[in-house]
Write a protein that holds these residues in place. Structure first.
Motif, PDB file in Angstrom:
ATOM      1  N   SER A 101      -6.013   3.539  -3.603  1.00 48.00           N
ATOM      2  CA  SER A 101      -5.249   4.105  -2.546  1.00 48.00           C
ATOM      3  C   SER A 101      -4.367   5.252  -3.007  1.00 48.00           C
ATOM      4  CB  SER A 101      -4.502   3.113  -1.640  1.00 48.00           C
ATOM      5  OG  SER A 101      -3.624   2.516  -2.522  1.00 48.00           O
ATOM      6  N   SER A 158       1.548   4.124  -3.129  1.00 46.02           N
ATOM      7  CA  SER A 158       1.343   5.667  -2.690  1.00 46.02           C
ATOM      8  C   SER A 158       2.477   6.465  -2.978  1.00 46.02           C
ATOM      9  CB  SER A 158       0.948   5.792  -1.370  1.00 46.02           C
ATOM     10  OG  SER A 158      -0.271   5.091  -1.063  1.00 46.02           O
ATOM     11  N   ILE A 204      -6.709  -2.895  -0.672  1.00 45.81           N
ATOM     12  CA  ILE A 204      -5.877  -1.755  -1.517  1.00 45.81           C
ATOM     13  C   ILE A 204      -5.377  -2.167  -2.826  1.00 45.81           C
ATOM     14  CG2 ILE A 204      -5.280  -0.656   0.632  1.00 45.81           C
ATOM     15  CD1 ILE A 204      -2.427  -1.652   0.015  1.00 45.81           C
ATOM     16  N   THR A 205      -5.520  -3.440  -3.432  1.00 45.23           N
ATOM     17  CA  THR A 205      -5.267  -4.011  -4.901  1.00 45.23           C
ATOM     18  C   THR A 205      -6.624  -4.761  -5.194  1.00 45.23           C
ATOM     19  OG1 THR A 205      -3.950  -5.709  -3.915  1.00 45.23           O
ATOM     20  CG2 THR A 205      -2.776  -3.832  -4.287  1.00 45.23           C
ATOM     21  N   GLY A 229       0.640  -1.145   0.073  1.00 45.00           N
ATOM     22  CA  GLY A 229      -0.046   0.077  -0.067  1.00 45.00           C
ATOM     23  C   GLY A 229       0.745   1.275   0.102  1.00 45.00           C
ATOM     24  N   SER A 281      -5.060   1.170  -7.919  1.00 45.54           N
ATOM     25  CA  SER A 281      -5.442   1.172  -6.758  1.00 45.54           C
ATOM     26  C   SER A 281      -6.103   2.525  -6.222  1.00 45.54           C
ATOM     27  CB  SER A 281      -4.429   0.963  -5.566  1.00 45.54           C
ATOM     28  OG  SER A 281      -5.002   0.995  -4.290  1.00 45.54           O
ATOM     29  N   GLU A 299     -12.349  -7.380  -4.002  1.00 52.27           N
ATOM     30  CA  GLU A 299     -11.305  -7.587  -2.956  1.00 52.27           C
ATOM     31  C   GLU A 299     -11.353  -9.227  -2.865  1.00 52.27           C
ATOM     32  OE1 GLU A 299     -12.153  -5.436   0.343  1.00 52.27           O
ATOM     33  OE2 GLU A 299     -12.287  -3.600  -0.771  1.00 52.27           O
TER      34      GLU A 299
END
Length: 528
Positions: free
Chosen positions: A65, A15, A266-267, A11, A63, A345
């Motif tokens: 995220s 980012s 998150i993926t 994650g 993602s 997910e």
């Protein structure tokens, strides 16, 4: 911007890579991006996190995220309205259904590939310096990533991608393929010689094989087999050598060995998030095959309309051509199965399935290659593996499908729209093995088309190479360029921004392409 702390999780690495490329709008800027990790920061602890990002971005998923840099829309455009539409795995309703490149759609996947996937892979390679096993795995993934892009666009930045120069040259498809085989040969040699069972530096972040050496070796050799078939028309001698070497060294042979990306919150699986939300439907081509064959995968992949029948939308329709006619949407076994709101997910992402190898080996056997089995036995094993992959485990059901004599059917929508020409179905052969070698090749192409679903990048390349008539011509075209029309798109055009920011390189790429920068120019290996 320099950061002296270590990145530990996927994650965070997604980012951070987003931050590193967030200033980038055009491809030339990524090559001179100042916001990157420096060489001294790329110690071995960063290899795994960087690899994790290269895996996820390398399959064109994004993602939520890392907003503003990569998101699930990347799949929807880069995959959904390009290869998935060209192969008629889905009907998207966008201009690409009529072979038109509109709104810069050809640039979305390109941008995300060169601003997220490539920097992540390059960082993983730099951080793995001196670790032969890790570098072998990264060579394999490099081939996979770049293969999809060169098979889509043709010449692409490859050797000097991420070279920190303002202008980036493009390499020819022929050159890139030669390097692919070199990398895969090297990777196989390294992974065959190692005593390790796991690549430790990559294992914690490897959401495909958890660093398993033998699985990565099989994956690399499966790529060799795939690429050997791709060049079988342009260089049959090399194709035979590479295909036989791949099979002898060991390819993916069971569904447990297949390559899938294990999703997380998150993926997520972007296909799950996109297909029904964006209004993608089952196509008439898929309906013709699946309904006609009474294929047990039909109910796994698609949902019937309210009348209880499956109805696929013809690809290439004009705006509003079908009015309020209802068409089948995608089913949860494709999208994922889990609690409401978490489907994306829980459903892992298909990368390379065992069934493809058996069907490729069947074709290789017809070519006279040593594929460790007869064409018929390999063909039937490939079909059985695909059925089992989708949860069809009853031996009688599998046997009945393989020996089935029914043929593809006229789509249901032809009744309401009788003038569309859908009565002449593209495929007239049953699943049961035919006596004619020419028909056997078509049967292999049809079953591979179904077995690869929903991974459309490879399906598109395989349809172009084989020229098998598996899908309907599109109904209408917005592209009258030579080689396009209503036929299968041959490639994606070069990115518009590259003409302004990297003009000389793009002009050189067009010369290496060997034809105009259009969707009708065939790639180096596409000779039929």
């Amino acid at each position: 911007m320099k950061n002296n702390y270590k990145i530990k999780t996927i994650g965070v690495v997604l980012s951070m890579l987003a931050v590193f490329s967030s200033c980038t709008q055009d491809f030339d800027e990524i090559n001179t991006n100042k916001n990157t990790l420096t060489e001294d920061q790329l110690d071995p602890t960063l290899a795994g996190p960087a690899f994790a990002s290269a895996l996820y971005a390398g399959i064109h998923n994004g993602s939520y995220s890392s907003p503003g840099v990569d998101d699930q829309g990347t799949w929807g455009i880069a995959t959904g309205i390009l290869p998935s539409t060209f192969t008629q795995y889905l009907s998207c309703g966008y201009g690409t259904e009529r072979n038109a490149f509109v709104n810069g759609y050809e640039g979305r996947g390109w941008l995300r590939f060169y601003t997220v996937a490539v920097p992540a892979l390059n960082n993983a390679i730099k951080a793995s310096a001196g670790n032969a096993d890790a570098l072998a795995v990264l060579k394999i993934w490099k081939v996979f990533m770049y293969n999809q892009m060169t098979d889509a666009y043709g010449p692409i930045p490859y050797t000097e991608a991420g070279n920190n120069k303002e202008k980036v040259p493009y390499d020819s498809v022929e050159f890139i393929y030669a390097d692919f085989f070199k990398l895969l040969d090297e990777a196989n040699a390294t992974l065959s010689a190692t005593s390790a069972t796991t690549v430790g530096t990559l294992q914690p972040n490897d959401r495909v094989y958890s660093g398993n050496v033998q699985n990565w070796k099989r994956f690399g050799n499966s790529l060799r087999l795939r690429l050997a078939l791709r060049i079988s028309d342009i260089d049959p001698a090399k194709a035979k050598t590479q295909a036989e070497a791949a099979v002898a060294a060991g390819v993916i042979e069971t569904n447990e060995q297949s390559a899938t990306f294990k999703v997380s919150n998150i993926t997520p699986n972007n296909m799950n998030m996109i297909v029904n939300a964006w209004g993608y439907y089952m196509t008439a081509s898929m309906e013709s095959l699946l309904v006609g064959y009474d294929d047990p995968r039909l109910a796994k992949w698609f949902a019937p309309i309210d009348t209880g029948v499956y109805q696929g939308r013809p690809v290439g329709g004009l705006q509003g051509q079908f009015g309020t006619t209802k068409f089948s949407m995608f089913n949860n076994d494709v999208l994922g199965s889990g609690a409401n709101g978490t489907l994306s997910e829980t459903k892992n992402i298909e990368i390379f399935m065992a069934s493809e190898n058996f069907l490729s080996r069947a074709e290789g056997a017809l070519n006279g290659w040593n594929m460790s089995g007869t064409a018929q036995s390999l063909y039937e094993q490939g079909i059985a593996l695909s059925l089992r992959q989708w949860g069809i485990t009853d031996a009688a059901a599998i046997s009945n499908y393989i020996s089935g004599t029914s043929t593809p059917s006229v789509p249901n929508v032809a009744t309401a729209y009788p003038t569309l020409g859908l009565q002449t179905v593209p495929v007239t052969l049953p699943v049961a093995w035919d006596a004619s070698v020419a028909n056997q090749r078509t049967q292999i192409a049809v079953q591979k088309y179904l077995a690869i679903f929903p991974e459309s990048w490879e399906a598109w390349a395989d349809l172009r190479r084989s020229d098998a008539k598996v899908i309907y011509p599109i109904l209408n075209t917005d592209n009258v360029e030579t080689g396009v029309g209503k036929s299968l798109m041959k490639r994606v055009i070069f990115v518009t921004n590259e003409y302004s920011s990297n003009r000389d390189a793009v002009r050189d790429a067009v010369s290496k392409l060997g034809g105009p920068d259009s969707g009708g120019t065939k790639l180096w290996w596409d000779t039929k």
